[in-house]
Design an enzyme around this catalytic site. Structure first.
Site, short mmCIF file in Angstrom:
data_model
loop_
_atom_site.label_atom_id
_atom_site.label_comp_id
_atom_site.label_asym_id
_atom_site.label_seq_id
_atom_site.Cartn_x
_atom_site.Cartn_y
_atom_site.Cartn_z
N GLY A 235 0.81 -1.22 0.00
CA GLY A 235 0.00 0.00 0.00
C GLY A 235 0.84 1.27 0.00
N THR A 236 1.87 1.28 0.82
CA THR A 236 2.69 2.49 0.92
C THR A 236 3.35 2.83 -0.41
OG1 THR A 236 3.07 2.14 3.27
CG2 THR A 236 4.67 3.51 2.11
N ASN B 82 -8.39 3.88 8.02
CA ASN B 82 -7.79 2.73 8.69
C ASN B 82 -8.01 2.74 10.20
OD1 ASN B 82 -6.04 5.04 8.14
ND2 ASN B 82 -4.55 3.99 9.41
N GLN C 58 -7.92 -0.50 3.13
CA GLN C 58 -8.81 -1.01 4.18
C GLN C 58 -10.17 -1.43 3.62
OE1 GLN C 58 -8.08 -1.58 7.34
NE2 GLN C 58 -6.06 -0.65 7.36
N THR D 298 12.45 -7.09 -10.58
CA THR D 298 11.96 -8.43 -10.88
C THR D 298 10.64 -8.67 -10.15
OG1 THR D 298 14.20 -9.24 -11.13
CG2 THR D 298 12.51 -10.89 -10.68
N CYS E 110 1.36 7.33 23.18
CA CYS E 110 2.39 6.50 23.78
C CYS E 110 2.90 5.40 22.87
CB CYS E 110 1.89 5.88 25.06
SG CYS E 110 1.49 7.13 26.26
#
Lengths: 225, 417
Positions: B66-67, B146, B183, B241, B329
């Site tokens: 996806g990225t 997402n 998603q 490839t 966090c």
């Protein structure tokens, strides 16, 4: 067989895998113990005068918040009781729990001694924290510094008040621009309201009053303008 | 219960991939028999995917996920049309694959407009329409979010973009419309004709396929500059490839997801409804993030007020329950979720958000198990918490705690008249 064992061993040690970085975090058994069974949590809202001092701080790094309360023995100057609450993550909970133990164990430290306890000392007692989580423990000593300041102010030991990175407006009472900012964020809008909150005003110089008024206007504009 | 992060590999997908991880190791670029066999496999996969998307086979570009697909679509197309205009429109709730690519493009001199979403987590197509300018070359809106699962009105936005493009004298100057559908795959209709998109991105790891596999659909007539250079693979648009096993796995996974889509969506929608109603009924001061119905069938995202998400996550993990959080966090940057903040909520909401994403293996029993444990966890952590956030809060609860820390937000103190 070997691979399976290794896998299980590694699997047992990893506690959290960061959802974005894939970084693996390991928490020591002591961290887990304090995280799941935090010591010295304040369970009931305190009644007026029950504690000798209190302080609340927030972490600019992550947005955690922490509130602390202490009772100090007037004769010995030792901390008899330290209670806390946090809106914070696992590491913050464990670190503060350990910190509260360190300050109160063996009849308690004096406030002056307690101020010498730094995050690295908490870290040693916890058996370490993941690198990225070390800053979480900084909130405990910051909350205590603020509580200690409140204690010093309440007991007239103004010279002992330490506010990092702040400008002193009234050196006799050790009032800083940070105190004014906090009063404004708490809702104070006038000089009288700020004075009431900070217990200042008596004998303040013309100069300091102008300074405080200017700061009130500045912070009111910044946060509510 | 974290299927939006990763899904297990379907055994049928694994079987389809196995030959290409073992005996069939030929390079699809070689002319001899071994090469031809793998090339056939890649071609078949391409046709399978094209059919599902309602596209032509030459409009399918295989990527590493996806990225890469998002980066390629945005950077590749923006650079190809930079002489026609430098304005790009997107939204505040996009995945970092989009937002960070846009940050990089900004440094290259492109101008970015991020359109906000409503408190329901859905972008108003009229806002996109208002943001369009003569020099807009690209519009990028995700199909489904997402974090909170909200479904964006892609077909409608696509229509607006297309209509705007038709009014221009230079029809080849854009704007072009991209959607990140990672998603959405497996739950929503992916037909690019109906969706009016020029680019659409998918990946394998969210649909029970292999990680490291993905697709960029690029409509014929849309130019793109490669972002990876080398051989002539993928119509000279993506060198390297071919990841044959990954490609075959992705096509198989998408085929299965597409075949089972309606039935599985209906099943998960029922479970989602059951889960959300139990959460909000049995744990007071729990607020659903995002629209209650216009969301993916597998997404449950709530802010359990006053308690911090990572702490909740660790307590649940101790009971063998996996989920994710928008808390600062656990994030890479220590910033709280940009998506929850984009809903107009204060950071305490983001800090307190918990996401459960259910999937093929999820049963009602599992949800019951969460509901056995979670209320107790919440009770414990709320006893530790010093704050009480208001349910309709838009500002921070205790800004005074941050005095002297260079707070950058506006305060809304209850006491301030």
């Amino acid at each position: 067989m070997d691979t399976q064992d290794n896998k299980q061993l590694a699997g047992a040690k990893i506690d959290v895998i960061n959802q974005y970085t894939g970084e693996k975090w390991y928490y020591s058994d002591i961290v887990k113990e304090h995280f799941f069974k935090p010591r010295n949590i304040l369970l009931d809202a305190p009644v007026d005068g029950e504690y000798d001092a209190t302080g609340m701080v927030g972490s600019p790094a992550c947005g955690d918040m922490m509130n602390m309360w202490i009772k100090v023995d007037r004769d010995t100057g030792r901390i008899k009781d330290l209670k806390w609450k946090t809106f914070g993550c696992g590491s913050a909970i464990a670190a503060t729990s350990m910190y509260s133990v360190m300050l109160t164990e063996n009849n308690g430290l004096t406030v002056d001694e307690a101020l010498k306890i730094k995050p690295q000392h908490i870290m040693v007692r916890l058996g370490g924290l993941p690198n990225r989580k070390i800053h979480c423990s900084v909130l405990a000593d910051k909350a205590f510094q603020k509580t200690a300041n409140d204690y010093y102010r309440n007991t007239g030991q103004n010279e002992k008040i330490v506010v990092e990175g702040a400008r002193v407006i009234d050196d006799r009472l050790n009032i800083t621009d940070k105190d004014i900012e906090e009063a404004v964020l708490e809702g104070a809008q006038t000089l009288e309201e700020v004075q009431k909150k900070l217990k200042v005003g008596v004998g303040l110089s013309e100069e300091a009053i102008t300074d405080i008024e200017q700061l009130i206007r500045f912070y009111a504009e910044k946060y509510y303008g | 219960m974290d299927h939006a992060a990763a899904t297990p590999l379907d055994s049928r997908v694994f079987s389809a991939m196995t030959p290409y991880l073992t005996a069939e190791f030929g390079n699809a670029g070689s002319l001899y028999r071994e090469g031809r066999r793998t090339k056939d496999a890649v071609d078949t996969a391409r046709t399978t995917i094209a059919d599902i998307l309602g596209a032509h086979a030459d409009e399918i570009i295989f990527t590493s996920g996806g990225t890469e697909g998002d980066t390629m679509a945005l950077a590749g197309v923006a650079r190809a049309y930079a002489d026609k205009g430098r304005h790009i429109i997107s939204t505040t709730i996009e995945h970092h694959a989009v937002l960070h690519t846009l940050d990089a493009l900004k440094k290259e001199g492109f101008e970015i407009t991020l359109v906000p979403v409503g408190q329901d987590g859905i972008v108003d197509p009229k806002e996109i329409e208002r943001a369009l300018r003569a020099d807009t070359i690209l519009v990028s809106v995700m199909y489904a979010n997402n974090e909170i699962g909200t479904i964006q009105p892609i077909a409608e936005i696509g229509k607006i973009v297309r209509k705007y493009r038709a009014t221009k004298t230079d029809l080849s100057s854009g704007p072009f419309f991209h959607t990140d559908a990672c998603q959405a795959a497996g739950y929503l209709d992916l037909n690019v004709i109906k969706l009016n998109t020029d680019m659409l991105v998918l990946n394998g790891s969210k649909i029970y396929g292999p990680k490291g596999s993905g697709v960029l659909y690029l409509r014929r007539g849309t130019r793109m500059r490669p972002i990876i250079f080398g051989g002539a693979q993928e119509g000279k648009r993506r060198a390297g490839t071919e990841n044959v096993a990954g490609i075959v796995g992705l096509a198989t996974a998408l085929q299965i997801a597409n075949d089972e889509r309606e039935k599985e969506s209906a099943r998960l929608e029922d479970l989602r409804h059951y889960f959300i109603s139990r959460l909000t009924r049995e744990i007071h001061r729990t607020v659903l993030n995002g629209d209650p119905t216009r969301r993916l069938p597998n997404n449950i995202n709530v802010s359990i007020l006053d308690i911090e998400g990572e702490a909740t996550l660790l307590y649940l993990d101790a009971h063998g329950i996996a989920c994710s959080t928008g808390s600062a966090c656990t994030s890479e940057s220590l910033d709280p979720s940009h998506v929850i903040l984009a809903l107009g909520r204060p950071y305490e909401y983001a800090h307190a958000s918990i996401r459960f994403t259910i999937g093929r293996s999820t049963t009602r029993d599992e949800i019951d198990k969460v509901m056995e444990v979670l209320p107790e966890v919440v009770k414990t952590l709320r006893r530790i918490s010093p704050i009480t956030v208001s349910e309709d809060a838009t500002g921070m609860s205790h800004p005074e705690a941050f005095a002297g820390e260079g707070l950058r937000v506006k305060a809304t103190s209850k006491n301030y008249k």
